[in-house]
Scaffold this motif. Sequence first.
Motif, PDB file in Angstrom:
ATOM      1  N   PRO A  11      -0.764 -10.532   2.350  1.00 12.41           N
ATOM      2  CA  PRO A  11       0.249 -10.323   3.174  1.00 12.41           C
ATOM      3  C   PRO A  11       0.855  -8.838   3.684  1.00 12.41           C
ATOM      4  O   PRO A  11       0.469  -7.951   3.145  1.00 12.41           O
ATOM      5  CB  PRO A  11       1.389 -10.659   2.294  1.00 12.41           C
ATOM      6  N   ASP A  12       1.561  -8.755   5.018  1.00 11.37           N
ATOM      7  CA  ASP A  12       1.639  -7.547   5.439  1.00 11.37           C
ATOM      8  C   ASP A  12       2.846  -6.910   4.779  1.00 11.37           C
ATOM      9  O   ASP A  12       2.817  -5.606   4.956  1.00 11.37           O
ATOM     10  CB  ASP A  12       2.057  -7.746   7.248  1.00 11.37           C
ATOM     11  N   ARG A  13       3.593  -7.340   4.044  1.00 14.34           N
ATOM     12  CA  ARG A  13       4.620  -6.718   3.505  1.00 14.34           C
ATOM     13  C   ARG A  13       4.817  -7.517   2.000  1.00 14.34           C
ATOM     14  O   ARG A  13       4.578  -8.706   1.948  1.00 14.34           O
ATOM     15  CB  ARG A  13       6.141  -6.792   4.174  1.00 14.34           C
ATOM     16  N   VAL A  14       5.192  -6.983   1.114  1.00 11.46           N
ATOM     17  CA  VAL A  14       5.452  -7.259  -0.478  1.00 11.46           C
ATOM     18  C   VAL A  14       6.719  -6.712  -0.738  1.00 11.46           C
ATOM     19  O   VAL A  14       7.560  -6.010  -0.248  1.00 11.46           O
ATOM     20  CB  VAL A  14       4.492  -7.120  -1.180  1.00 11.46           C
ATOM     21  N   GLY A  15       7.651  -7.798  -1.559  1.00 17.86           N
ATOM     22  CA  GLY A  15       8.801  -7.126  -2.063  1.00 17.86           C
ATOM     23  C   GLY A  15       9.960  -7.833  -1.461  1.00 17.86           C
ATOM     24  O   GLY A  15       9.768  -8.584  -0.706  1.00 17.86           O
ATOM     25  N   VAL A  16      11.185  -7.291  -1.910  1.00 21.33           N
ATOM     26  CA  VAL A  16      12.335  -7.726  -1.509  1.00 21.33           C
ATOM     27  C   VAL A  16      13.061  -6.436  -0.643  1.00 21.33           C
ATOM     28  O   VAL A  16      13.038  -5.457  -1.343  1.00 21.33           O
ATOM     29  CB  VAL A  16      13.504  -8.301  -2.380  1.00 21.33           C
ATOM     30  N   ALA A  36       4.186   2.460   2.145  1.00 17.54           N
ATOM     31  CA  ALA A  36       5.623   2.215   1.936  1.00 17.54           C
ATOM     32  C   ALA A  36       5.975   1.356   2.988  1.00 17.54           C
ATOM     33  O   ALA A  36       6.808   0.514   2.665  1.00 17.54           O
ATOM     34  CB  ALA A  36       6.567   3.690   1.974  1.00 17.54           C
ATOM     35  N   ALA A  37       5.412   1.331   4.189  1.00 20.90           N
ATOM     36  CA  ALA A  37       5.966   0.220   5.088  1.00 20.90           C
ATOM     37  C   ALA A  37       5.535  -1.012   4.901  1.00 20.90           C
ATOM     38  O   ALA A  37       5.990  -1.846   5.660  1.00 20.90           O
ATOM     39  CB  ALA A  37       5.196   1.042   6.480  1.00 20.90           C
ATOM     40  N   ARG A  38       4.688  -1.264   4.024  1.00 19.36           N
ATOM     41  CA  ARG A  38       4.099  -2.615   3.463  1.00 19.36           C
ATOM     42  C   ARG A  38       4.676  -3.146   2.359  1.00 19.36           C
ATOM     43  O   ARG A  38       4.326  -4.024   1.652  1.00 19.36           O
ATOM     44  CB  ARG A  38       3.017  -2.594   3.604  1.00 19.36           C
ATOM     45  N   GLY A  39       5.848  -2.322   1.868  1.00 20.14           N
ATOM     46  CA  GLY A  39       6.513  -2.624   0.413  1.00 20.14           C
ATOM     47  C   GLY A  39       5.926  -2.167  -0.881  1.00 20.14           C
ATOM     48  O   GLY A  39       6.425  -2.439  -1.809  1.00 20.14           O
ATOM     49  N   VAL A  93      -5.382  -6.109   4.061  1.00 23.84           N
ATOM     50  CA  VAL A  93      -3.810  -6.222   5.018  1.00 23.84           C
ATOM     51  C   VAL A  93      -4.235  -6.595   6.331  1.00 23.84           C
ATOM     52  O   VAL A  93      -3.772  -7.329   7.151  1.00 23.84           O
ATOM     53  CB  VAL A  93      -3.082  -4.953   4.467  1.00 23.84           C
ATOM     54  N   GLU A  94      -5.058  -5.633   6.692  1.00 18.50           N
ATOM     55  CA  GLU A  94      -5.343  -5.311   8.371  1.00 18.50           C
ATOM     56  C   GLU A  94      -6.163  -6.622   8.947  1.00 18.50           C
ATOM     57  O   GLU A  94      -5.774  -7.034   9.949  1.00 18.50           O
ATOM     58  CB  GLU A  94      -6.089  -4.186   8.625  1.00 18.50           C
ATOM     59  N   GLY A 102       2.053  -2.473  -6.614  1.00 17.03           N
ATOM     60  CA  GLY A 102       1.300  -1.135  -6.178  1.00 17.03           C
ATOM     61  C   GLY A 102      -0.038  -1.398  -6.022  1.00 17.03           C
ATOM     62  O   GLY A 102      -0.752  -2.745  -5.863  1.00 17.03           O
ATOM     63  N   VAL A 103      -0.855  -0.252  -5.810  1.00 18.87           N
ATOM     64  CA  VAL A 103      -2.020  -0.245  -5.404  1.00 18.87           C
ATOM     65  C   VAL A 103      -2.766   1.146  -6.264  1.00 18.87           C
ATOM     66  O   VAL A 103      -2.258   1.728  -6.700  1.00 18.87           O
ATOM     67  CB  VAL A 103      -2.434   0.008  -4.090  1.00 18.87           C
TER      68      VAL A 103
END
Length: 431
Positions: free
Chosen positions: A400-405, A101-104, A394-395, A43-44
Amino acid sequence: MSPAFGKILNKLKHVGHSRGGTSVDVGNLVTVEQVFRYRKQRGVNLGCWFVLERWIADTPFAQAVHPGQSDLDVARGSRAKEILEHHWDTWITNKDFEWLAARGINAVRIPIGYYHLCSLDHSLLSGTDFHGLDHVFEGAWARLVRAVEIAQQYRIGVLFDLHSAPGKQNEDSHSGTSLPTVLFTTRSNLELTVRVLRTLLSAVRSLRSEHDPPIRNIIGIELLNEPKPSSHSTLKDWYRKAIKELRAVDPGLPIYISDCWMSDDYAHFVKSLPESTAPICLDHHLYRCFTPADISTPATQHSISLMDPNAATPQTFARVAGVLEDAGGALVVGEWSGALNPGSLQGPIDEREERVGYIAAQLALFEQYCAGWFFWTYKKQYHGDQGWSFRDAVEAGVFPDRVGVYPSKNIPVDDPDQVGRKATALGQAIG
Protein backbone atom coordinates in the motif's frame (compact mmCIF):
# COMPACT_ATOMS: atom_id res chain seq x y z
CA MET A 1 -2.71 1.10 19.11
CA SER A 2 -0.71 -0.76 21.73
CA PRO A 3 -2.46 -2.07 24.89
CA ALA A 4 -0.36 0.27 27.05
CA PHE A 5 -1.47 3.35 25.13
CA GLY A 6 -5.05 2.11 25.13
CA LYS A 7 -5.00 2.21 28.93
CA ILE A 8 -3.64 5.76 28.87
CA LEU A 9 -6.38 6.89 26.51
CA ASN A 10 -9.09 5.25 28.60
CA LYS A 11 -7.94 7.33 31.56
CA LEU A 12 -7.95 10.49 29.47
CA LYS A 13 -11.49 9.96 28.24
CA HIS A 14 -12.71 10.28 31.81
CA VAL A 15 -10.32 12.85 33.20
CA GLY A 16 -12.37 15.92 32.19
CA HIS A 17 -15.34 14.75 34.22
CA SER A 18 -13.17 14.26 37.31
CA ARG A 19 -11.69 17.78 37.43
CA GLY A 20 -14.77 19.67 38.63
CA GLY A 21 -15.29 21.65 35.44
CA THR A 22 -11.70 22.87 35.18
CA SER A 23 -10.23 22.96 31.68
CA VAL A 24 -7.52 20.32 31.26
CA ASP A 25 -4.65 20.28 28.78
CA VAL A 26 -4.35 16.69 27.60
CA GLY A 27 -0.83 17.51 26.39
CA ASN A 28 0.21 17.64 30.05
CA LEU A 29 -1.22 14.17 30.65
CA VAL A 30 0.11 12.37 27.61
CA THR A 31 3.72 13.16 26.87
CA VAL A 32 5.32 13.26 23.46
CA GLU A 33 7.47 10.30 24.51
CA GLN A 34 4.38 8.26 25.38
CA VAL A 35 2.84 8.93 21.99
CA PHE A 36 6.02 7.82 20.22
CA ARG A 37 6.40 4.72 22.39
CA TYR A 38 2.82 3.48 22.65
CA ARG A 39 1.11 4.23 19.36
CA LYS A 40 0.93 1.31 16.96
CA GLN A 41 4.34 1.13 15.33
CA ARG A 42 4.19 0.80 11.55
CA GLY A 43 7.78 0.70 10.51
CA VAL A 44 10.68 -0.51 8.44
CA ASN A 45 14.14 -1.81 9.25
CA LEU A 46 16.98 0.40 8.08
CA GLY A 47 18.98 -2.67 7.17
CA CYS A 48 22.61 -2.44 6.02
CA TRP A 49 23.06 1.08 7.35
CA PHE A 50 25.29 0.33 10.32
CA VAL A 51 25.24 -3.48 10.43
CA LEU A 52 26.21 -4.41 6.89
CA GLU A 53 24.73 -7.25 4.85
CA ARG A 54 26.29 -7.87 1.46
CA TRP A 55 23.10 -9.18 -0.17
CA ILE A 56 21.51 -5.79 0.51
CA ALA A 57 24.42 -3.55 -0.52
CA ASP A 58 27.84 -4.74 -1.65
CA THR A 59 29.65 -1.45 -2.27
CA PRO A 60 30.91 -1.15 1.35
CA PHE A 61 32.64 -4.52 0.93
CA ALA A 62 34.90 -3.36 -1.90
CA GLN A 63 38.08 -3.48 0.24
CA ALA A 64 36.96 -6.07 2.81
CA VAL A 65 39.23 -8.95 3.78
CA HIS A 66 38.22 -12.53 3.02
CA PRO A 67 35.48 -13.76 3.15
CA GLY A 68 34.02 -10.29 2.84
CA GLN A 69 30.63 -10.86 4.46
CA SER A 70 30.64 -9.02 7.80
CA ASP A 71 31.37 -5.75 9.56
CA LEU A 72 34.63 -7.19 10.90
CA ASP A 73 35.78 -8.12 7.38
CA VAL A 74 35.17 -4.53 6.26
CA ALA A 75 36.81 -3.05 9.36
CA ARG A 76 39.97 -5.10 8.77
CA GLY A 77 40.17 -4.09 5.12
CA SER A 78 41.93 -1.09 3.65
CA ARG A 79 40.35 2.37 3.86
CA ALA A 80 37.78 0.94 6.29
CA LYS A 81 37.07 4.16 8.19
CA GLU A 82 36.66 6.15 4.98
CA ILE A 83 34.42 3.53 3.37
CA LEU A 84 32.19 3.08 6.39
CA GLU A 85 31.76 6.78 7.12
CA HIS A 86 30.89 7.46 3.50
CA HIS A 87 28.31 4.67 3.62
CA TRP A 88 26.81 5.89 6.90
CA ASP A 89 26.52 9.39 5.44
CA THR A 90 24.89 8.36 2.16
CA TRP A 91 22.93 5.10 2.55
CA ILE A 92 20.07 6.75 4.48
CA THR A 93 19.55 10.51 4.28
CA ASN A 94 16.98 13.16 5.17
CA LYS A 95 15.14 12.42 1.92
CA ASP A 96 14.61 8.80 2.93
CA PHE A 97 12.94 9.80 6.21
CA GLU A 98 10.83 12.31 4.32
CA TRP A 99 9.73 9.60 1.85
CA LEU A 100 8.88 7.17 4.66
CA ALA A 101 6.89 9.74 6.65
CA ALA A 102 4.84 10.61 3.58
CA ARG A 103 3.71 6.99 3.44
CA GLY A 104 2.60 6.75 7.04
CA ILE A 105 5.68 4.99 8.37
CA ASN A 106 6.01 6.17 11.96
CA ALA A 107 8.92 4.05 13.23
CA VAL A 108 12.25 2.62 12.15
CA ARG A 109 14.25 -0.23 13.62
CA ILE A 110 17.98 0.48 13.38
CA PRO A 111 20.27 -2.55 13.73
CA ILE A 112 23.56 -1.72 15.46
CA GLY A 113 26.60 -3.59 16.71
CA TYR A 114 28.29 -3.15 20.08
CA TYR A 115 31.31 -1.73 18.25
CA HIS A 116 29.22 1.21 17.01
CA LEU A 117 29.14 2.44 20.63
CA CYS A 118 32.91 2.48 21.17
CA SER A 119 33.10 6.29 21.21
CA LEU A 120 30.93 6.19 24.34
CA ASP A 121 33.27 3.72 26.06
CA HIS A 122 36.41 2.47 24.31
CA SER A 123 36.77 -0.38 26.79
CA LEU A 124 33.72 -2.08 25.25
CA LEU A 125 35.99 -3.45 22.52
CA SER A 126 38.77 -4.70 24.80
CA GLY A 127 39.37 -8.41 24.32
CA THR A 128 36.69 -8.72 21.62
CA ASP A 129 36.91 -9.50 17.90
CA PHE A 130 36.89 -5.74 17.31
CA HIS A 131 39.76 -4.96 19.71
CA GLY A 132 41.98 -2.22 18.29
CA LEU A 133 39.39 -1.06 15.75
CA ASP A 134 38.05 1.87 17.78
CA HIS A 135 39.35 4.36 15.21
CA VAL A 136 37.23 2.71 12.49
CA PHE A 137 33.96 2.99 14.39
CA GLU A 138 34.51 6.09 16.53
CA GLY A 139 32.27 8.18 14.25
CA ALA A 140 29.28 5.85 14.39
CA TRP A 141 27.50 7.10 17.51
CA ALA A 142 27.43 10.74 16.36
CA ARG A 143 25.79 9.58 13.15
CA LEU A 144 23.28 7.46 15.04
CA VAL A 145 22.35 10.52 17.08
CA ARG A 146 21.93 12.47 13.87
CA ALA A 147 19.67 9.71 12.54
CA VAL A 148 17.44 10.03 15.59
CA GLU A 149 17.34 13.81 15.20
CA ILE A 150 16.23 13.56 11.58
CA ALA A 151 13.66 10.89 12.43
CA GLN A 152 12.22 13.14 15.14
CA GLN A 153 11.83 15.97 12.62
CA TYR A 154 9.52 13.68 10.65
CA ARG A 155 7.74 12.32 13.77
CA ILE A 156 9.29 8.90 13.28
CA GLY A 157 10.19 6.79 16.31
CA VAL A 158 13.46 4.86 16.58
CA LEU A 159 13.99 1.37 17.96
CA PHE A 160 17.65 0.54 18.56
CA ASP A 161 18.26 -3.16 17.93
CA LEU A 162 21.47 -4.81 19.17
CA HIS A 163 22.04 -6.89 16.05
CA SER A 164 25.66 -7.78 16.81
CA ALA A 165 26.60 -8.71 20.37
CA PRO A 166 30.01 -9.61 21.80
CA GLY A 167 30.83 -13.20 20.83
CA LYS A 168 27.92 -13.34 18.35
CA GLN A 169 24.44 -14.45 19.43
CA ASN A 170 23.87 -16.46 16.23
CA GLU A 171 25.93 -17.95 13.40
CA ASP A 172 25.05 -15.35 10.77
CA SER A 173 27.48 -12.78 9.39
CA HIS A 174 25.06 -9.98 10.34
CA SER A 175 26.07 -10.69 13.94
CA GLY A 176 29.36 -8.92 13.33
CA THR A 177 31.80 -11.57 12.10
CA SER A 178 31.88 -14.16 9.35
CA LEU A 179 32.93 -17.02 11.62
CA PRO A 180 30.02 -19.33 12.54
CA THR A 181 31.22 -19.87 16.11
CA VAL A 182 28.76 -18.52 18.70
CA LEU A 183 30.44 -17.47 21.95
CA PHE A 184 27.83 -15.04 23.27
CA THR A 185 26.88 -17.28 26.20
CA THR A 186 30.34 -17.30 27.78
CA ARG A 187 30.24 -15.54 31.14
CA SER A 188 32.46 -12.68 29.99
CA ASN A 189 30.41 -11.99 26.87
CA LEU A 190 27.11 -12.16 28.75
CA GLU A 191 28.42 -9.60 31.22
CA LEU A 192 29.93 -7.41 28.50
CA THR A 193 26.65 -7.34 26.57
CA VAL A 194 24.84 -6.02 29.65
CA ARG A 195 27.51 -3.30 29.87
CA VAL A 196 26.95 -2.49 26.20
CA LEU A 197 23.20 -2.14 26.73
CA ARG A 198 23.69 -0.04 29.87
CA THR A 199 26.02 2.23 27.93
CA LEU A 200 23.46 2.58 25.15
CA LEU A 201 20.59 3.28 27.52
CA SER A 202 22.60 5.84 29.50
CA ALA A 203 23.38 7.64 26.26
CA VAL A 204 19.70 7.57 25.30
CA ARG A 205 18.76 9.10 28.66
CA SER A 206 21.30 11.84 28.11
CA LEU A 207 19.78 12.63 24.73
CA ARG A 208 16.44 13.24 26.44
CA SER A 209 17.79 15.46 29.20
CA GLU A 210 20.91 17.13 27.81
CA HIS A 211 20.60 17.20 24.03
CA ASP A 212 19.41 20.34 22.23
CA PRO A 213 16.72 19.87 21.15
CA PRO A 214 15.68 17.11 23.57
CA ILE A 215 15.27 13.71 21.91
CA ARG A 216 11.80 12.25 22.56
CA ASN A 217 11.39 9.68 19.80
CA ILE A 218 13.41 6.67 20.95
CA ILE A 219 10.72 4.03 21.40
CA GLY A 220 12.79 1.22 22.87
CA ILE A 221 15.89 -0.93 22.91
CA GLU A 222 15.97 -4.50 21.63
CA LEU A 223 18.36 -6.56 23.74
CA LEU A 224 19.39 -9.05 21.04
CA ASN A 225 18.48 -9.85 17.47
CA GLU A 226 17.61 -13.50 16.74
CA PRO A 227 19.65 -15.20 19.46
CA LYS A 228 20.18 -18.91 18.95
CA PRO A 229 21.24 -20.08 22.40
CA SER A 230 22.47 -23.54 23.23
CA SER A 231 20.35 -23.21 26.37
CA HIS A 232 17.12 -21.24 26.60
CA SER A 233 17.34 -21.24 30.38
CA THR A 234 20.71 -19.47 30.10
CA LEU A 235 19.22 -16.88 27.74
CA LYS A 236 16.22 -16.30 29.99
CA ASP A 237 18.47 -15.88 33.03
CA TRP A 238 20.48 -13.34 31.05
CA TYR A 239 17.30 -11.56 29.92
CA ARG A 240 16.24 -11.24 33.59
CA LYS A 241 19.60 -9.80 34.60
CA ALA A 242 19.76 -7.41 31.65
CA ILE A 243 16.20 -6.18 32.15
CA LYS A 244 16.80 -5.62 35.88
CA GLU A 245 19.96 -3.60 35.23
CA LEU A 246 18.39 -1.54 32.45
CA ARG A 247 15.30 -0.79 34.55
CA ALA A 248 17.65 0.62 37.19
CA VAL A 249 19.00 3.06 34.58
CA ASP A 250 15.63 3.98 33.06
CA PRO A 251 12.43 2.32 34.28
CA GLY A 252 10.28 4.00 31.63
CA LEU A 253 11.74 2.85 28.31
CA PRO A 254 10.10 -0.18 26.63
CA ILE A 255 12.41 -3.17 26.22
CA TYR A 256 12.12 -5.56 23.29
CA ILE A 257 13.27 -9.18 23.40
CA SER A 258 13.38 -11.88 20.74
CA ASP A 259 11.08 -14.88 21.02
CA CYS A 260 13.64 -17.18 19.35
CA TRP A 261 10.71 -18.44 17.24
CA MET A 262 9.20 -19.90 20.42
CA SER A 263 6.43 -17.37 20.90
CA ASP A 264 4.28 -19.18 23.46
CA ASP A 265 7.25 -20.09 25.64
CA TYR A 266 8.71 -16.59 25.69
CA ALA A 267 5.31 -14.95 26.16
CA HIS A 268 4.92 -16.89 29.39
CA PHE A 269 8.48 -15.93 30.28
CA VAL A 270 7.51 -12.26 29.92
CA LYS A 271 4.48 -12.89 32.12
CA SER A 272 6.77 -14.33 34.80
CA LEU A 273 8.83 -11.13 35.04
CA PRO A 274 8.25 -8.55 37.80
CA GLU A 275 5.81 -5.76 37.01
CA SER A 276 7.35 -2.62 35.56
CA THR A 277 6.21 0.81 34.46
CA ALA A 278 7.18 0.14 30.84
CA PRO A 279 6.26 -2.91 28.78
CA ILE A 280 8.37 -5.81 27.62
CA CYS A 281 7.66 -6.28 23.92
CA LEU A 282 8.12 -9.72 22.41
CA ASP A 283 9.68 -9.60 18.94
CA HIS A 284 8.66 -12.29 16.45
CA HIS A 285 10.16 -12.57 12.96
CA LEU A 286 7.87 -13.98 10.29
CA TYR A 287 9.23 -15.26 6.98
CA ARG A 288 7.71 -17.82 4.63
CA CYS A 289 10.48 -18.40 2.07
CA PHE A 290 13.27 -20.45 3.67
CA THR A 291 12.16 -23.90 4.81
CA PRO A 292 11.31 -26.85 2.54
CA ALA A 293 7.68 -26.50 3.66
CA ASP A 294 7.72 -22.79 2.74
CA ILE A 295 9.15 -23.52 -0.70
CA SER A 296 6.62 -26.22 -1.54
CA THR A 297 3.61 -24.16 -0.39
CA PRO A 298 1.85 -22.05 -3.09
CA ALA A 299 1.70 -18.32 -2.45
CA THR A 300 -2.09 -18.40 -2.25
CA GLN A 301 -1.94 -20.97 0.51
CA HIS A 302 0.60 -18.88 2.42
CA SER A 303 -1.88 -15.98 2.34
CA ILE A 304 -4.81 -18.16 3.37
CA SER A 305 -2.87 -19.60 6.31
CA LEU A 306 -2.34 -16.06 7.59
CA MET A 307 -5.97 -14.96 7.13
CA ASP A 308 -7.82 -18.07 8.38
CA PRO A 309 -8.50 -17.46 12.10
CA ASN A 310 -8.43 -21.21 12.69
CA ALA A 311 -4.99 -21.66 11.10
CA ALA A 312 -1.88 -22.15 13.21
CA THR A 313 -0.26 -18.72 12.83
CA PRO A 314 -3.34 -16.57 13.62
CA GLN A 315 -4.15 -18.89 16.52
CA THR A 316 -0.62 -18.44 17.88
CA PHE A 317 -0.73 -14.68 17.44
CA ALA A 318 -4.09 -14.46 19.23
CA ARG A 319 -2.92 -16.64 22.08
CA VAL A 320 0.45 -14.92 22.54
CA ALA A 321 -1.01 -11.41 22.25
CA GLY A 322 -3.49 -12.28 24.99
CA VAL A 323 -0.81 -13.59 27.35
CA LEU A 324 1.36 -10.53 26.76
CA GLU A 325 -1.49 -8.08 27.24
CA ASP A 326 -2.24 -9.71 30.59
CA ALA A 327 1.42 -9.22 31.44
CA GLY A 328 1.39 -5.56 30.43
CA GLY A 329 3.48 -6.30 27.34
CA ALA A 330 2.85 -6.57 23.62
CA LEU A 331 3.62 -8.64 20.53
CA VAL A 332 5.65 -6.96 17.78
CA VAL A 333 6.79 -8.36 14.44
CA GLY A 334 10.28 -6.91 14.22
CA GLU A 335 11.02 -8.42 10.83
CA TRP A 336 8.84 -9.61 7.96
CA SER A 337 8.81 -9.18 4.20
CA GLY A 338 6.94 -9.77 0.97
CA ALA A 339 9.53 -12.30 -0.15
CA LEU A 340 8.30 -15.60 -1.55
CA ASN A 341 10.46 -18.45 -2.79
CA PRO A 342 10.18 -19.15 -6.54
CA GLY A 343 8.80 -22.54 -5.53
CA SER A 344 5.72 -20.76 -4.17
CA LEU A 345 5.14 -18.95 -7.45
CA GLN A 346 4.79 -21.88 -9.84
CA GLY A 347 1.96 -22.44 -12.30
CA PRO A 348 -0.39 -20.16 -14.22
CA ILE A 349 -0.61 -17.35 -11.66
CA ASP A 350 -0.45 -13.57 -11.58
CA GLU A 351 2.74 -13.12 -9.58
CA ARG A 352 2.04 -9.47 -8.82
CA GLU A 353 -1.41 -10.24 -7.44
CA GLU A 354 0.00 -13.08 -5.35
CA ARG A 355 2.49 -10.67 -3.78
CA VAL A 356 -0.23 -8.08 -3.17
CA GLY A 357 -2.37 -10.67 -1.45
CA TYR A 358 0.49 -12.07 0.62
CA ILE A 359 1.50 -8.64 1.92
CA ALA A 360 -2.13 -7.69 2.61
CA ALA A 361 -2.66 -10.91 4.59
CA GLN A 362 0.34 -10.17 6.78
CA LEU A 363 -0.67 -6.57 7.38
CA ALA A 364 -4.18 -7.63 8.41
CA LEU A 365 -2.77 -10.18 10.84
CA PHE A 366 -0.36 -7.69 12.39
CA GLU A 367 -2.96 -4.94 12.66
CA GLN A 368 -5.27 -7.28 14.55
CA TYR A 369 -2.86 -8.76 17.08
CA CYS A 370 0.34 -6.73 17.22
CA ALA A 371 1.45 -3.45 18.76
CA GLY A 372 3.69 -2.90 15.75
CA TRP A 373 5.57 -4.26 12.76
CA PHE A 374 8.80 -3.49 10.90
CA PHE A 375 9.29 -4.56 7.28
CA TRP A 376 12.71 -5.99 6.35
CA THR A 377 14.20 -4.04 4.74
CA TYR A 378 13.73 -0.41 3.65
CA LYS A 379 15.78 -0.67 0.45
CA LYS A 380 18.50 -2.51 -1.45
CA GLN A 381 21.39 -1.13 -3.47
CA TYR A 382 20.07 -2.60 -6.70
CA HIS A 383 16.46 -1.84 -7.52
CA GLY A 384 13.69 -4.26 -8.39
CA ASP A 385 13.35 -6.65 -5.44
CA GLN A 386 9.67 -6.29 -4.53
CA GLY A 387 9.91 -8.98 -1.87
CA TRP A 388 12.72 -7.64 0.32
CA SER A 389 12.85 -3.94 -0.57
CA PHE A 390 10.03 -1.90 0.97
CA ARG A 391 10.71 1.00 -1.33
CA ASP A 392 10.56 -1.18 -4.45
CA ALA A 393 7.40 -2.89 -3.19
CA VAL A 394 5.64 0.44 -2.62
CA GLU A 395 6.75 1.89 -5.94
CA ALA A 396 5.61 -1.27 -7.76
CA GLY A 397 2.20 -1.11 -6.08
CA VAL A 398 2.45 -4.46 -4.28
CA PHE A 399 2.60 -2.67 -0.91
CA PRO A 400 0.00 0.00 0.00
CA ASP A 401 1.14 3.52 -0.79
CA ARG A 402 0.14 4.67 2.71
CA VAL A 403 -0.43 2.97 6.04
CA GLY A 404 -1.95 4.07 9.31
CA VAL A 405 -4.70 6.51 10.24
CA TYR A 406 -4.55 10.25 9.54
CA PRO A 407 -6.46 12.89 11.51
CA SER A 408 -8.23 15.47 9.35
CA LYS A 409 -7.73 18.27 11.90
CA ASN A 410 -6.64 18.99 15.45
CA ILE A 411 -9.36 19.15 18.08
CA PRO A 412 -8.92 22.04 20.56
CA VAL A 413 -9.56 21.62 24.28
CA ASP A 414 -11.89 24.39 25.46
CA ASP A 415 -13.92 22.60 28.12
CA PRO A 416 -13.75 19.40 30.18
CA ASP A 417 -16.11 17.49 27.89
CA GLN A 418 -13.70 17.95 25.02
CA VAL A 419 -10.87 16.23 26.91
CA GLY A 420 -12.37 12.85 26.23
CA ARG A 421 -13.04 13.74 22.61
CA LYS A 422 -9.46 14.91 22.15
CA ALA A 423 -8.20 11.65 23.67
CA THR A 424 -10.36 9.73 21.20
CA ALA A 425 -9.04 11.85 18.32
CA LEU A 426 -5.49 11.27 19.53
CA GLY A 427 -6.13 7.56 19.56
CA GLN A 428 -7.36 7.74 15.96
CA ALA A 429 -4.39 9.84 14.95
CA ILE A 430 -1.84 7.37 16.31
CA GLY A 431 -3.74 4.36 14.98
